[in-house]
Design an enzyme around this catalytic site. Structure first.
Site, PDB file in Angstrom:
ATOM      1  N   LYS A  20      43.860  34.730  63.911  1.00 20.83           N
ATOM      2  CA  LYS A  20      43.295  33.485  63.422  1.00 20.83           C
ATOM      3  C   LYS A  20      43.637  33.376  61.949  1.00 20.83           C
ATOM      4  O   LYS A  20      43.314  34.256  61.159  1.00 20.83           O
ATOM      5  CB  LYS A  20      41.779  33.464  63.618  1.00 20.83           C
ATOM      6  CG  LYS A  20      41.162  32.141  63.206  1.00 20.83           C
ATOM      7  CD  LYS A  20      39.900  31.877  63.970  1.00 20.83           C
ATOM      8  CE  LYS A  20      39.316  30.525  63.610  1.00 20.83           C
ATOM      9  NZ  LYS A  20      38.180  30.186  64.455  1.00 20.83           N
ATOM     10  N   VAL A  47      44.970  29.380  65.511  1.00 23.43           N
ATOM     11  CA  VAL A  47      44.970  30.656  66.223  1.00 23.43           C
ATOM     12  C   VAL A  47      46.347  30.839  66.859  1.00 23.43           C
ATOM     13  O   VAL A  47      46.863  29.939  67.519  1.00 23.43           O
ATOM     14  CB  VAL A  47      43.886  30.717  67.309  1.00 23.43           C
ATOM     15  CG1 VAL A  47      43.799  32.121  67.886  1.00 23.43           C
ATOM     16  CG2 VAL A  47      42.544  30.289  66.761  1.00 23.43           C
ATOM     17  N   ASP A  90      24.369  31.761  69.070  1.00 27.65           N
ATOM     18  CA  ASP A  90      25.216  30.699  69.598  1.00 27.65           C
ATOM     19  C   ASP A  90      25.830  31.112  70.934  1.00 27.65           C
ATOM     20  O   ASP A  90      27.031  30.970  71.159  1.00 27.65           O
ATOM     21  CB  ASP A  90      26.301  30.327  68.583  1.00 27.65           C
ATOM     22  CG  ASP A  90      26.813  28.907  68.788  1.00 27.65           C
ATOM     23  OD1 ASP A  90      26.211  28.178  69.607  1.00 27.65           O
ATOM     24  OD2 ASP A  90      27.809  28.529  68.156  1.00 27.65           O
ATOM     25  N   ILE A 135      47.833  28.885  69.890  1.00 27.68           N
ATOM     26  CA  ILE A 135      46.923  28.740  71.029  1.00 27.68           C
ATOM     27  C   ILE A 135      45.629  28.022  70.674  1.00 27.68           C
ATOM     28  O   ILE A 135      44.772  27.802  71.527  1.00 27.68           O
ATOM     29  CB  ILE A 135      46.598  30.102  71.690  1.00 27.68           C
ATOM     30  CG1 ILE A 135      46.124  31.103  70.637  1.00 27.68           C
ATOM     31  CG2 ILE A 135      47.795  30.635  72.448  1.00 27.68           C
ATOM     32  CD1 ILE A 135      45.633  32.399  71.249  1.00 27.68           C
ATOM     33  N   VAL A 185      43.789  25.253  67.400  1.00 26.90           N
ATOM     34  CA  VAL A 185      43.976  24.681  66.078  1.00 26.90           C
ATOM     35  C   VAL A 185      42.699  23.985  65.615  1.00 26.90           C
ATOM     36  O   VAL A 185      41.941  23.449  66.427  1.00 26.90           O
ATOM     37  CB  VAL A 185      45.169  23.700  66.083  1.00 26.90           C
ATOM     38  CG1 VAL A 185      44.879  22.486  66.934  1.00 26.90           C
ATOM     39  CG2 VAL A 185      45.533  23.272  64.679  1.00 26.90           C
ATOM     40  N   GLY A 186      42.462  24.081  64.340  1.00 26.46           N
ATOM     41  CA  GLY A 186      41.284  23.419  63.785  1.00 26.46           C
ATOM     42  C   GLY A 186      41.628  22.798  62.461  1.00 26.46           C
ATOM     43  O   GLY A 186      42.794  22.812  62.055  1.00 26.46           O
ATOM     44  N   VAL A 187      40.646  22.245  61.777  1.00 31.28           N
ATOM     45  CA  VAL A 187      40.911  21.567  60.521  1.00 31.28           C
ATOM     46  C   VAL A 187      41.564  22.514  59.521  1.00 31.28           C
ATOM     47  O   VAL A 187      42.526  22.175  58.864  1.00 31.28           O
ATOM     48  CB  VAL A 187      39.607  21.001  59.926  1.00 31.28           C
ATOM     49  CG1 VAL A 187      39.862  20.440  58.547  1.00 31.28           C
ATOM     50  CG2 VAL A 187      39.051  19.936  60.829  1.00 31.28           C
ATOM     51  N   SER A 188      41.044  23.717  59.428  1.00 36.01           N
ATOM     52  CA  SER A 188      41.647  24.616  58.455  1.00 36.01           C
ATOM     53  C   SER A 188      41.980  25.971  59.056  1.00 36.01           C
ATOM     54  O   SER A 188      42.114  26.942  58.346  1.00 36.01           O
ATOM     55  CB  SER A 188      40.714  24.785  57.264  1.00 36.01           C
ATOM     56  OG  SER A 188      39.546  25.419  57.683  1.00 36.01           O
ATOM     57  N   ALA A 189      42.085  26.020  60.358  1.00 39.95           N
ATOM     58  CA  ALA A 189      42.439  27.296  60.972  1.00 39.95           C
ATOM     59  C   ALA A 189      43.359  27.081  62.157  1.00 39.95           C
ATOM     60  O   ALA A 189      43.288  26.078  62.846  1.00 39.95           O
ATOM     61  CB  ALA A 189      41.180  28.029  61.429  1.00 39.95           C
TER      62      ALA A 189
END
Lengths: 342, 521
Positions: free
Chosen positions: B51, B35, B145, B27, B29-33
């Protein structure tokens, strides 16, 4: 009418005393009956008192802490065994109060009364409390609270020395590999603090306990099956050995062929971060000007493999120091002559 | 508030091994993660979000990961996203969280409500957010944040605040985030820049004066506008401009209204009044979270079912939204092979990925309008430099502190984890800056860095003086007075310096803006 009598502001001493009274009560009774209204009320009062202690020590958004009040509070707190009571009763408090209590204990470690750190003096006489705090890592509900308190206590050099030399030190090798990441990471932070904060104490500890400590360190941490354990351990090893105060220990470490073997294995790991950290330790073996013959033999035997490895060995970031170190290591290895060919 | 949690039945313990979980869908996605949506088989197949963070790729900010995990374990509030548990699986860290099926408000808005939500819906979301903020602030925590992207909703309309990646505690020093790391005049203040620029309070941007809880209130006000309009104010401007406008106090609520071509949207007086009070330039005039809860805008606030009916109904699921975004923007999930330099956060200009945050889910971060994107050549290079620039400077001044601290208990006791945490925050900041034009940014950052260095030197001088005096003066009160006086002097110097610098920067910016304008035409 009631307000007339209640409004008299309590002094820090009053609050400490009232906190103490309820802590004694909490220590003696147990919450077998959750609908014990009286107990409930007392515990709520305790929470409020601990929060009040916190705001005296830290100040709040409206006012800065007042030095005199802090000193008064600290003095009264350590006059009797309140720290013991608070630590023992901590599991009986609710989450928010546990956090407040942890912050109170943390702050008290830094309070000076007539330029004396009375928290340190108290702990020196009550070292068993440190054993309780360390044991907290075995209880997942208490670990983060006791762990945070412990890290504040070992800011005192004498306390850190006690922990280092106690039997508990051995337990850290297991704690930092606990399955709960948050607890394992907390234990690792404490372990690191113990081995880096007080330079002279650490140097003394490592010299005296060299044998068992590095045997454990190598087998349990550097050769762990757990990636994160290896990675943290190799980083910390670098920090320890590269510290000037530990030069004697470093010289001894880099003269052992077993250690070299472990480091060479770490250099071969597929993880870039482990590789890089391993390099920072490996370079010490090479840079050693009095390399024992067996070290030289190993380096010579693996010369071509090592040179090939370093040829495409890069860090992610541009790092001049790293490149310079690498060039030096390559030069040294290339120039090695097997000396003991007799 | 705390009481009701203590009476909750004992927290269920989620299993700490990956075999107990069955992954259903990706669900985020990131550079190094990545979910995942997953179920926990031994726990009645409870649906969870996992995650999975590649620890080998996020090496520098390992301590940051630890900080966020710890923060998440120690917070307990119905409106705050908690981690069920976390454990390592090989090189990856798995953080198991409740599954928030509707995703973030930012994702909801960009997928189905481009012009914002209705006021009654906004009230429900904001009220829950305020409850979370009030709890956090009461605990001495700043979120730092607050934005729609960090407010998550589940299928029942439960609203939870997420992402404690840059949060800070005013009480804790050992992480390098709290007051002890600052040499600020007030102890319970923070001084490092953190957050997402468009939402950032002015006092956070010129942070040397220190800031505290009210910075969250500002961001909360911006978030209110974001929910109402579909994007935060000034987001049509490049970042440096929006920052400068905020600093030079040119930003007013009314400016925003003018810039935005509204689709005839009219807001109630209560809403406007509430937002305006949050966006007061003077932090002390902004209401606290607790006080805001009593604002008329939150009177007669609807229940969660209202949110379900009016916002969630018919909304594509997070899985669907994620797949759609993958198709639309070509996010390649399989390309996480570490081609990026450490410190670079994004893959493409539009896909901003926050590998450093744990509880953030990175849903649908493609909101283009929200974070305007400007094509930059040699994007990666410039970003990396930028990020390092900031990072290095911070490390430099930390080193000074480190040099001073010996074995003594009294020293501020900073250790390298702290450095890393600081650096990471700069990175997080940098990640959002990257859409900006390279030239302006570099000039500005360069100028600010010079300023920062000179301030650090001054600070150092004062510290030396204090140190010298400390050796001779025995009366503690006398010492305190001297410190106080020096501090005042330093503050006024800083202020002067800063004012001049800002004026200069603003002029420079105008000039270079004009220059760029000509250049492109």
């Amino acid at each position: 009418m009631k307000g007339l009598f209640k409004n008299k502001p309590r002094t820090p001493t009053d609050i400490v005393r009232q906190t103490r009274d309820i802590l004694i009560y909490a220590d003696r009774t147990s919450s077998s009956d959750p609908r014990d209204a009286k107990r409930e009320e007392k515990m709520a009062e305790l929470s409020k008192n601990i929060r009040d202690l916190k705001s005296i020590l830290y100040g709040n958004s409206e006012s800065e802490p007042i030095a005199e009040a802090c000193a008064q509070l600290t003095q009264e707190f350590f006059r009797e065994n309140n720290l013991r009571l608070l630590i023992i009763c901590l599991p009986k408090l609710n989450l928010e109060t546990r956090k407040d209590a942890t912050q109170v204990v943390a702050n008290l470690q830094r309070q000076q009364v007539q330029s004396r750190l009375i928290a340190s003096e108290y702990l020196e006489k009550n070292t068993d409390l440190l054993d309780i705090l360390i044991g907290g890592y075995e209880n997942s509900d208490m670990a983060l609270h006791y762990g945070a308190m412990l890290r504040e206590c070992i800011r005192h050099q004498s306390v850190a020395r006690y922990v280092l030399e106690s039997e508990n030190m051995k337990k850290f090798f297991d704690y930092i590999q606990l399955p709960n990441f948050d607890i394992a990471a907390d234990a690792a932070a404490t372990f690191k603090e113990l081995l880096t904060r007080h330079k002279s104490t650490v140097a003394e500890f490592l010299s005296k306990n060299y044998e068992w400590f590095f045997a454990e360190y190598n087998s349990k941490l550097l050769e762990s099956v757990n990636y994160i354990t290896r990675r943290q351990a190799i980083k910390l090893l670098g920090d320890i050995l590269l510290d000037r105060s530990n030069s004697v220990v470093m010289t001894r470490y880099v003269s052992s062929r077993d250690n070299l073997r472990i480091l060479m294995n770490l250099l071969r790991e597929s993880s870039k971060s482990i590789q890089t950290e391993a390099f920072h330790v490996f370079k010490l073996f090479v840079a050693n000007q009095n390399k024992p013959p067996d070290i030289i033999t190993i380096l010579v035997a693996n010369r071509s493999k090592l040179l090939r490895l370093f040829a495409d060995f890069k860090t992610d970031k541009e790092d001049e120091q790293f490149e310079a170190d690498k060039a030096q290591v390559v030069k040294e290895i290339a120039a090695l002559e097997p000396r003991d060919r007799t | 508030m705390a009481q009701e949690h203590d009476q909750e039945p004992k927290k269920l313990k989620f299993p700490l091994d990956s075999s107990s979980y069955k992954i259903l869908d990706e669900i985020g996605v990131g550079v190094s993660a990545i979910v995942y949506k997953a179920i926990c088989t031994p726990m009645n197949s409870t649906v969870v979000a996992i995650k999975s963070i590649d620890l080998d790729q996020s090496r520098a900010d390992f301590d940051n990961v630890r900080w966020e995990i710890k923060t998440m374990s120690l917070l307990s509030h119905p409106n705050i996203l908690k981690a069920h548990c976390s454990f390592t699986v090989g090189r990856r860290l798995w953080v198991v969280m409740p599954f928030m099926s509707a995703g973030s408000l930012q994702s909801i808005i960009s997928s189905s409500f481009p012009d914002g939500l209705s006021e009654p819906c906004i009230a429900v979301v904001l009220k829950a957010t305020l409850n979370a903020l009030s709890y956090l602030h009461n605990q001495g925590h700043l979120h730092r944040d607050i934005k729609a992207g960090n407010i998550l909703i589940d299928s029942n309309g439960h609203v939870k605040l997420a992402d404690f990646g840059v949060s800070a505690s005013i009480y804790e020093s050992n992480t390098g985030r709290g007051w002890a790391s600052s040499s600020c005049s007030s102890r319970l203040m923070l001084t490092d820049v953190a957050g997402t620029p468009y939402w950032m309070a002015p006092e956070v941007i010129h942070s040397h004066t220190g800031y505290s809880f009210k910075a969250d209130i500002w961001s909360f006000g911006i978030t209110a506008l974001e929910l109402a309009h579909g994007r935060p104010p000034l987001s049509h401007l490049p970042l440096s401009k929006s920052l400068i406008m905020k600093i030079t106090k040119r930003f007013r609520f009314s400016d925003y209204e003018k810039h935005k071509k509204d689709h005839g949207k009219k807001f109630s007086k209560a809403f406007k009044d509430m937002v305006a009070s949050c966006l007061d330039q003077d932090p002390s005039k902004r209401p606290s979270a607790e006080k805001l809860l009593k604002h008329p805008f939150f009177k007669n606030c609807r229940g969660l079912d209202f949110l379900v009916k009016n916002v969630l109904h018919g909304l594509p699921s997070v899985e669907e939204r994620f797949k759609e975004s993958k198709v639309l923007h070509g996010i390649s999930t399989g390309s996480d092979n570490g081609e990026e330099e450490e410190g670079t956060e994004g893959k493409t200009g539009s896909e901003i990925v926050k590998i450093r945050r744990i509880s953030g889910w990175n849903f649908n971060e493609e909101g283009f309008e929200l974070d305007p994107v400007f094509p930059t050549e040699s994007k990666d290079d410039s970003i990396v430099k930028q990020v390092r620039f900031g990072g290095e400077t911070i490390i430099r001044d930390r080193k000074i502190e480190l040099g001073e601290s010996g074995d003594s208990v009294e020293s501020s006791g900073r250790s390298s984890p702290g450095l890393i945490a600081e650096e990471t925050k700069v990175n997080a900041h940098g990640e959002n800056e990257k859409e900006d034009k390279g030239i302006d940014k570099e000039t500005m950052v360069g100028g600010l860095m010079v300023l920062k260095k000179s301030l650090d030197e001054q600070r150092q001088n004062v510290a030396n003086l204090i140190g010298m005096l400390g050796g001779e003066v025995s009366g503690e009160e006398q010492l305190v007075q001297v410190i106080e006086r020096l501090r005042m002097e330093l503050e006024s110097e800083k202020q002067k310096n800063f004012d001049l610098e800002m004026e200069l920067e603003f002029n420079k910016h105008l000039i270079s803006g004009a220059y760029n304008g000509c250049d492109t035409e």
